[in-house]
Design an enzyme around this catalytic site. Structure first.
Site, PDB file in Angstrom:
ATOM      1  N   CYS A 127       0.848  -1.165   0.000  1.00 54.42           N
ATOM      2  CA  CYS A 127       0.000   0.000   0.000  1.00 54.42           C
ATOM      3  C   CYS A 127       0.897   1.232   0.000  1.00 54.42           C
ATOM      4  O   CYS A 127       1.604   1.472   0.976  1.00 54.42           O
ATOM      5  CB  CYS A 127      -0.837  -0.086   1.277  1.00 54.42           C
ATOM      6  SG  CYS A 127      -1.816   1.343   1.536  1.00 54.42           S
ATOM      7  N   HIS A 180      -1.955  -4.613 -10.665  1.00 57.74           N
ATOM      8  CA  HIS A 180      -2.575  -3.452 -11.301  1.00 57.74           C
ATOM      9  C   HIS A 180      -2.785  -3.689 -12.791  1.00 57.74           C
ATOM     10  O   HIS A 180      -1.947  -4.277 -13.470  1.00 57.74           O
ATOM     11  CB  HIS A 180      -1.699  -2.206 -11.125  1.00 57.74           C
ATOM     12  CG  HIS A 180      -1.569  -1.781  -9.709  1.00 57.74           C
ATOM     13  ND1 HIS A 180      -2.438  -0.906  -9.110  1.00 57.74           N
ATOM     14  CD2 HIS A 180      -0.684  -2.150  -8.743  1.00 57.74           C
ATOM     15  CE1 HIS A 180      -2.091  -0.727  -7.844  1.00 57.74           C
ATOM     16  NE2 HIS A 180      -1.031  -1.481  -7.593  1.00 57.74           N
ATOM     17  N   GLU A 219     -10.024   0.549  -6.747  1.00 57.74           N
ATOM     18  CA  GLU A 219      -9.143  -0.337  -5.992  1.00 57.74           C
ATOM     19  C   GLU A 219      -9.791  -1.654  -5.629  1.00 57.74           C
ATOM     20  O   GLU A 219     -10.952  -1.687  -5.209  1.00 57.74           O
ATOM     21  CB  GLU A 219      -8.703   0.333  -4.688  1.00 57.74           C
ATOM     22  CG  GLU A 219      -7.558   1.285  -4.867  1.00 57.74           C
ATOM     23  CD  GLU A 219      -6.996   1.730  -3.535  1.00 57.74           C
ATOM     24  OE1 GLU A 219      -6.918   0.907  -2.597  1.00 57.74           O
ATOM     25  OE2 GLU A 219      -6.656   2.910  -3.433  1.00 57.74           O
ATOM     26  N   GLY A 266      -0.761   2.279  -7.362  1.00 55.11           N
ATOM     27  CA  GLY A 266      -1.385   2.458  -8.681  1.00 55.11           C
ATOM     28  C   GLY A 266      -0.687   3.530  -9.503  1.00 55.11           C
ATOM     29  O   GLY A 266      -0.509   3.384 -10.716  1.00 55.11           O
TER      30      GLY A 266
HETATM   31  O1  ZDP Z   1      -4.010  -4.036  -3.669  1.00 53.90           O
HETATM   32  C1  ZDP Z   1      -5.019  -3.684  -3.059  1.00 53.90           C
HETATM   33  O2  ZDP Z   1      -5.882  -4.510  -2.706  1.00 53.90           O
HETATM   34  C2  ZDP Z   1      -5.177  -2.205  -2.729  1.00 53.90           C
HETATM   35  N1  ZDP Z   1      -6.545  -1.891  -2.432  1.00 53.90           N
HETATM   36  C3  ZDP Z   1      -4.272  -1.906  -1.579  1.00 53.90           C
HETATM   37  C4  ZDP Z   1      -4.224  -0.472  -1.213  1.00 53.90           C
HETATM   38  C5  ZDP Z   1      -3.388   0.342  -2.196  1.00 53.90           C
HETATM   39  C6  ZDP Z   1      -3.265   1.789  -1.796  1.00 53.90           C
HETATM   40  N2  ZDP Z   1      -4.381   2.605  -2.178  1.00 53.90           N
HETATM   41  C7  ZDP Z   1      -2.000   2.428  -2.311  1.00 53.90           C
HETATM   42  O3  ZDP Z   1      -1.872   3.654  -2.118  1.00 53.90           O
HETATM   43  O4  ZDP Z   1      -1.105   1.760  -2.816  1.00 53.90           O
HETATM   44  C8  ZDP Z   1      -3.205   1.922  -0.329  1.00 53.90           C
END
Ligand code: ZDP
Length: 280
Positions: free
Chosen positions: A75, A166, A215, A227
């Site tokens: 994250c 992604h 997400e 992302g």
């Molecule tokens: O990979 C996932 O399931 C994401 N929802 C994780 C969270 C990603 C996040 N928004 C980021 O900033 O990389 C926290």
């Protein structure tokens, strides 16, 4: 016993942070995380993050549950918030401006910058279909600009893992994308056995990208750090942008660089403390 929490956000991607330094098991279960993240019945957050003791010689371990209770590997915005949270917890005893954090995506290194921003060494992107994972190509091949049918429309997608998966699509105008309806169809598409985070990218110039995200496990969020990193890598692979660029998200801007020297991705952005509280 009451559990204290702190709310932080990175560009409006918001998290409940828990001081879990005295135990290696999160003090909150995924099932408990769901109502806590609810914006009407709970505190409200895109996810809940635990600062745990370091494993394998690292300073700390980060674990995160999405607002649906699933556990992602990494994250990006969250680890910036975690670095700020740890620095605040350490207070006067803090002796470093950089932390080595153990995550399910390997060791990630956030650094507190003098201007208050946090710069994160996000590691190496993974590009093979088997690593994403996706069935859009054979396991040892990359997925660059390949067709994927969603909602009876063929999209040209590029897939990148930043530890978490992604799927990136370049579009002329991100505002016209009906995220709410097609986001879940990407997320649960059979081509993605671990589900997927979905980014739509408008190339404003070679060093400025505009992004909207759906997400995995959290839906529409104002920003997604992993992302933004994955999208810049996808832009380079498709020769649509330079190796460094500003990525504009609904919640604000991140600065991303895919180093030509060490192949690692670096993300720089802000974090902000929102409030503290106690769970009954
Ligand atoms: O990979 C996932 O399931 C994401 N929802 C994780 C969270 C990603 C996040 N928004 C980021 O900033 O990389 C926290």
């Amino acid at each position: 016993m009451a559990i204290e929490f702190t709310k932080y956000h990175g560009l409006g991607n918001d998290f409940i942070l828990i001081d879990n330094r005295s135990s290696s098991n999160p003090v909150i279960t995924p099932a408990q995380a769901i109502p806590l993240c609810d914006r009407h019945f709970g505190i409200g957050a895109d996810g809940i993050i635990f600062a745990l003791p370091g494993e394998n010689g690292t300073d700390y371990t980060m674990r995160i549950f999405n607002s649906d209770g699933s556990e992602p590997e990494m994250c990006g915005n969250g680890i910036r918030c975690l670095a700020r949270f740890i620095a605040d917890l350490e207070g006067e005893s803090r002796h470093a401006d950089q932390y080595r954090i153990h995550t399910l995506a390997g060791v990630i290194t956030p650094q507190l910058m003098a201007d208050g921003q946090v710069k994160v060494d996000m590691g190496l992107p993974q590009l093979l279909a088997g690593e994403i994972p996706t069935t859009l190509s054979t396991a040892e091949e990359k997925v660059i600009n390949l067709p994927l049918v969603v909602s009876e429309k063929s999209w040209n997608v590029t897939c990148v893992s930043m530890g978490n998966p992604h799927c990136i699509t370049f579009v002329d105008d991100v505002e016209t994308i009906p995220l709410e309806s097609i986001g879940p169809k990407f997320e649960h598409h059979l081509a993605f056995p671990q589900r997927i985070n979905t980014e739509f990218i408008q190339v404003v110039s070679r060093d400025y990208l505009k992004m909207r995200v759906w997400e995995r496990g959290a839906g529409i969020t104002l920003a997604c750090g992993t992302g933004a990193c994955a999208s810049l890598v996808a832009g380079v692979l498709n020769d649509k942008c330079d190796r460094s660029a500003t990525v504009e998200l609904p919640g604000g801007n991140l600065y991303i660089e895919w180093s030509a020297t060490d192949g690692r991705v670096y993300m720089t952005g802000p974090t902000e403390l929102a409030f503290t509280g106690k769970l009954p």
